[in-house]
Write an enzyme that holds these catalytic residues in place. Structure first.
Site, mmCIF file in Angstrom:
data_model
loop_
_atom_site.group_PDB
_atom_site.id
_atom_site.type_symbol
_atom_site.label_atom_id
_atom_site.label_comp_id
_atom_site.label_asym_id
_atom_site.label_seq_id
_atom_site.Cartn_x
_atom_site.Cartn_y
_atom_site.Cartn_z
ATOM 1 N N LEU A 18 26.468 -40.886 36.183
ATOM 2 C CA LEU A 18 26.937 -42.096 36.865
ATOM 3 C C LEU A 18 27.913 -42.905 36.022
ATOM 4 O O LEU A 18 28.954 -43.347 36.509
ATOM 5 C CB LEU A 18 25.743 -42.971 37.247
ATOM 6 N N GLY A 52 13.615 -44.503 40.963
ATOM 7 C CA GLY A 52 13.169 -45.851 41.292
ATOM 8 C C GLY A 52 14.183 -46.782 41.888
ATOM 9 O O GLY A 52 14.080 -47.160 43.053
ATOM 10 N N ARG A 300 7.466 -51.822 30.508
ATOM 11 C CA ARG A 300 7.075 -50.442 30.249
ATOM 12 C C ARG A 300 6.412 -50.267 28.897
ATOM 13 O O ARG A 300 5.425 -49.545 28.774
ATOM 14 C CB ARG A 300 8.308 -49.548 30.312
#
Lengths: 607, 211, 242
Positions: A18, A52, A300
């Site tokens: 990307l 996600g 996280r």
């Protein structure tokens, strides 16, 4: 036949995920000639695996109401444990909504707001009818608002396919199955790359006014990683090996709380965002005991540590692959699991034979993301070499500091692609290409010698695969979630030795054509150097910050360590040299790292 | 785009061929099943069969049917011909492919092509005989009571198989159908029509004995 | 239970020595718990033959790199568990795509070419307004687009297609499916005649002879039969009107 093929362009971009593609689009639409190099066809890039979502403060969903770039900025800085560059975080948070809308314009089928009531985690949510049809957001760890835009369970996939469709539309040249071996530079300026064609094994030279590294992370230096097997950090180590370009904060390694046991494939945060629970061996939901507010959706690093902590207390489920905990999504129902969480359901079924509609999923924290990377200025140009840029996971732009928020990595790739892509274009328009043929010749010759030595076992017969397994083991055992001086010293010592051994690799396959063993051999030394930088940086940093957790220094130490590690590898050296630079604090002074709720208050207090 | 293609843009042709193939195929299936019902009238007795035959001759329905079958089958053959791999290497590829992937619907297409080609010959003979000799129970019985019994059994099996698979494929290609249930329905119909055909043949055979 | 001894029959071919015909080479390997073909093939390469070529990227069934013929069936190797296979396992590369060596084929080039030929991107006259709110879309529409967009271009539908095996220009189920993704997307301003120009021919939807190996073998379960029929009907109407 010539010894190597040559290509010249305005911009050469290494990596067609990307970040690389978005930068290519920006440069190409400003009239520049761009060549994209990729290990694999662009659509196979690891960006596609991000399930996600992408964070952007659109604030369309009811639970995202009142969101703004300010809140997003605050979440990001806090998430990073004040390790990030706040100018970058500000720029990023302001641009993210535009990036999401542009991707929608190009064709990403973002999930949209559906007006009406629904239940979530025991609470009723009322979506506003006025927002019907606008881009929706889901809940993700470490954010004050629901901000993560998504397309069901395939956000990375749809983003990448859409991005690549624009690349195809613009007719941007892509050379896939091409691996970069080194940067062509004279110590001041970078003028392109030497690469190897993985189809034929032939060497190639790409010269360009600007060289861009967008090769993603290095997850594969760890054995147990959620990363694709192509994530071997080649872009990072070719920059490191110039001796001029430093890698920033390599000790900042993110472990994702939920890698599935034992294939280490990622179970997306979406599972917990949509209301999944973590259970211990007694099927007790333990996260609320540790994090009463955010529960499973704390940052996280926090969730990963809590899981390991709970396992260490003896509450883990024993298995041949080590202790693990359970992820429970059964209560979400078959319909929700089979549509919104389909990818999770498929992974569970196909790789472990478990049906998450009826069964618990075995999970454990697994290496997932590298906050560190090629240190760049805010415009994306690397430290140390003119004309070299880096972005995405390969870079330490420094948006993430010591911990990245879920949904901020996809966002970074696209946003950095826009911003840095524009800077690359501006730089390139003014730049000219000066590169002497002898410089190119030297770089090619160097690689030819290496290859020849491997093929003829001139320096020894070390088995490249054995060295890899060693490296993976050292990192997994000693440079994991809980770190200590003793273990890290061991790791550094062992990696030092392994680095020496890597100079004596010899092939068994003959190394002809696009030989896979030769490709591995060409990477191994660089990968060990990355591992070395991680371990050395972790050993030196005597504090705990974000994902870097030292048992012997459990507190953050802003007095001594509010600074960024810069790891250099001088040419010919046997170990990295660590330097440090201060972290710029502009808006948000270091404070107690709250999650979610706390950052909203901070913004309110500020305004 | 190459010059020759820009000069001869006729992109509709592929659609038209496809439509001809599908429509003619459907008509032929309809014809075959009607035909089998008519032949099956022998179950109601020799009288019924002959009366139906006379009725058809009287209103020249037989001629209509013959013209129809020649035109429709001709169109069908012309349209599907493009589907049959023409080059020897292509033939080898297709057969090897089917053997490799072990996929039922791929095999059924190969059989479809084979049965279709075989039928082309058999149908020409069949139509020729009917036109030359006309239709009545005795003639049929005599024919069935000879070596031609084998001919009719083979033709019956080929035609029903080909029709069934062809109809299946047309519906799968164009329609919104569940393949498994469609297969079940079509297998049932095919077994019924083959059964009907065999019973008719058996009746003609016993007629041939008695007359 | 004693672990099984697996026998792999793997097609070996080196494009650098084209005169050497492809051969099937045999490798023995002891089965392990939870072994996938990703694990098995890497073991064979690392322990037995380091020159063996094959492609894996995500090893999680997401990227579509590892399509191959496993005991004849085109599917993804990374998510094929050896326990679901017999003791003898034959592995061949996908047909149709250019063979790069052993099990590695060039799906990337093939799919890029199809994307170019079918102009697989959003066609719009509009210009992006960075400051403007996004255009609204029905969530149902978004989900429908996603359902089709899920194709990972692994090439299993192409390798398993008899037509694609003999007709080099046929875009196959993946190609038609990709176009259908744009047909149902309101952002794409192409009209049906423009789509007809792209897929209304023997190289597109009318080249399909309905074998449905694509639908039977799609590793991620895209409803290809329905998509192909949808495009066929739509293109028949469009073509009829010309």
């Amino acid at each position: 036949m010539s010894r190597f093929d040559s290509f010249t362009s305005d911009v050469v971009i290494v990596g067609a995920g990307l970040a690389g593609e978005r930068a290519a689009i920006e440069a190409a639409s400003q009239g520049l000639d761009v060549i994209l190099l990729s290990l694999v066809p662009p659509r196979r890039s690891h960006s596609s695996a991000a399930q996600g979502g992408m964070q952007a403060s659109l604030g369309n969903s009811a639970m995202g109401e009142g969101d703004s770039a300010d809140v997003h900025f605050a979440d990001t800085v806090k998430g990073s444990d004040w390790g990030c560059d706040q100018d970058v975080a500000r720029l990023f948070a302001e641009t993210a909504p535009v990036a999401v809308r542009q991707m929608a314009f190009w064709g990403v089928p973002w999930n949209r707001v559906v007006a009406g009531k629904r239940m979530y985690d025991g609470k009723e949510i009322q979506e506003d009818a006025e927002k019907e049809g606008l881009i929706a957001a889901r809940n993700f760890g470490g954010t004050a608002k629901w901000r993560t835009c998504y397309t069901a369970d395939g956000t990375g996939h749809t983003l990448l396919y859409t991005m690549d469709s624009v690349v195809i539309k613009l007719g941007i040249t892509v050379h896939d199955r091409t691996e970069v071996l080194s940067l062509i530079h004279d110590g001041i300026r970078c003028s392109g790359v030497v690469a190897r064609c993985l189809r034929t094994g032939k060497l190639r030279v790409y010269t360009a006014k600007s060289t861009v590294i967008a090769t993603g992370g290095y997850g594969r230096v760890y054995g147990a990683s959620t990363n694709a097997i192509i994530n071997e950090g080649s872009g990072m180590f070719v920059a490191l090996e110039t001796g001029k370009v430093p890698l920033g904060n390599m000790e900042a390694v993110q472990f994702h709380p939920t890698g599935i046991v034992p294939s280490w494939i990622l179970i997306t945060e979406g599972a917990r965002g949509d209301g999944g629970y973590l259970l211990d061996k007694d099927h007790h939901r333990f996260m609320p005991d540790y994090e009463p507010n955010k529960k499973e959706l704390a940052s996280r690093d926090v969730v990963s540590r809590r899981i390991m902590q709970h396992i260490r207390k003896g509450y883990g489920v024993e298995s041949p692959y080590g202790a693990h905990v359970w992820l429970d999504i059964r209560h979400l129902g078959a319909k929700h699991i089979n549509t919104n969480l389909r990818e999770i359901a498929n992974i569970s079924r196909n790789f472990t034979g478990i049906d998450p509609i009826h069964d618990l999923i075995p999970v454990r924290p697994t290496q997932h993301y590298s906050m560190g990377g090629i240190r760049t200025h805010i415009d994306g140009m690397a430290y140390g070499l003119e004309g070299l840029f880096a972005l995405g996971e390969a870079a330490c732009w420094d948006l993430h500091g010591f911990n990245r928020l879920g949904g901020n990595s996809l966002a970074e790739t696209v946003v950095a692609g826009m911003i840095v892509g524009d800077k690359i274009a501006n730089y390139t328009k003014e730049a000219s290409l000066h590169v002497s043929s002898s410089l190119i010749e030297d770089h090619v010759k160097f690689q030819e010698d290496r290859i020849d030595a491997f093929i003829h076992q001139r320096n020894g017969k070390e088995n490249v695969y054995q060295l890899r397994r060693e490296m993976e083991r050292i990192l997994s055992e000693h440079v994991g979630i809980f770190r200590s001086e003793e273990a890290l010293t061991k790791a550094v010592g062992q990696l030092h030795e392994l680095h020496q051994r890597s100079h004596h690799v010899g092939l068994r396959s003959g190394g002809q054509g696009g030989d896979p063993e030769l490709a591995s051999a060409l990477r191994i030394t660089g990968m060990i150097r990355l591992a070395y930088c991680i371990a050395a940086g972790a050993l030196a940093r005597q504090e705990s910050r974000g994902s870097h957790f030292r048992e012997d220094y459990p507190k953050r130490d802003d007095g001594k360590w509010l600074k960024r590690t810069l790891a250099y590898w001088p040419v010919g050296a046997g170990e990295p040299v660590l330097e440090y630079e201060p972290v710029k604090i502009t808006e948000l002074p270091p404070g107690d790292r709250g999650y979610g709720e706390a950052s909203t208050q901070a913004v309110k207090a500020k305004s | 785009m190459q010059l020759q293609r820009t000069l001869t843009r006729s992109r509709k042709a592929d659609l038209m061929t496809e439509l001809v193939q599908t429509v003619s195929g459907l008509l032929l299936v309809g014809f075959l099943w009607t035909h089998m019902l008519f032949v099956g009238s022998i179950l109601l007795g020799v009288e019924a069969f002959n009366r139906l035959a006379q009725f058809m001759e009287q209103f020249r329905l037989l001629d209509v049917a013959v013209v129809f079958i020649i035109l429709t089958a001709g169109a069908h053959v012309a349209a599907v011909f493009r589907r049959i791999p023409g080059r020897w290497q292509e033939q080898k590829i297709v057969w090897k492919h089917a053997k490799t992937i072990k996929h039922a619907d791929t095999w059924s297409w190969l059989f479809q092509a084979v049965t279709g080609s075989a039928m082309l010959v058999l149908i020409i003979i069949h139509v020729f005989i009917v036109v030359y000799a006309g239709i009545n129970a005795k003639l049929s019985a005599d024919r069935v009571h000879s070596w031609m019994l084998g001919f009719y059994i083979v033709l019956l099996l080929l035609a029903e198989y080909h029709a069934s698979v062809g109809l299946y494929r047309a519906l799968v290609k164009w329609g919104v159908v569940k393949r498994k249930s469609l297969k079940k329905v079509l297998t049932f119909i095919t077994v019924c029509t083959i059964g009907l055909g065999l019973v008719s043949l058996w009746l003609f055979l016993s007629l041939g004995d008695s007359v | 239970m004693n672990p099984r001894q697996l026998t792999f029959h793997i097609l070996r071919y080196n494009p650098d020595t084209p005169k050497q015909a492809p051969t099937m080479q045999t490798f023995e390997l002891q089965e392990e718990m939870g072994m996938t073909l990703f694990i098995a093939l890497n073991k064979i390469r690392e322990e037995q033959d380091p020159s063996l070529k094959f492609d894996f990227v995500c090893r999680a069934g997401i990227c579509g790199s590892c399509g191959m013929l496993i005991n004849g069936r085109p599917t993804l190797a990374c998510r094929t568990l050896t326990k679901d296979l017999p003791r003898d396992i034959s592995l061949m590369p996908l047909p149709v795509f250019k063979l790069l060596g052993d099990l590695s084929v060039d799906t990337g080039t093939w799919f890029r070419d199809v994307s170019l030929r079918t102009e697989a991107w959003i066609h719009t006259e509009k210009v992006f307004e960075p400051k403007a709110q996004e255009e609204r879309m029905d969530n149902e529409t978004a989900l429908n687009i996603y359902e089709v967009e899920r194709c990972i271009e692994c090439g299993c539908c192409i390798g398993g297609c008899a037509t694609a095996n003999i007709k080099p220009d046929f875009i196959g189920a993946a190609g038609v499916n990709r176009v259908s993704r744009f047909m149902i997307d309101p952002r794409d301003e192409r009209d049906e005649q423009q789509y007809f120009d792209v897929v209304g021919s023997e190289d597109g939807i009318f080249g399909c002879i309905g074998l449905m190996a694509c639908d039977d073998n799609c590793p991620i379960g895209i409803p290809l039969q329905g998509q192909l029929a949808y495009v066929r009907r739509k293109m028949a109407v469009a073509g009829w009107k010309r």
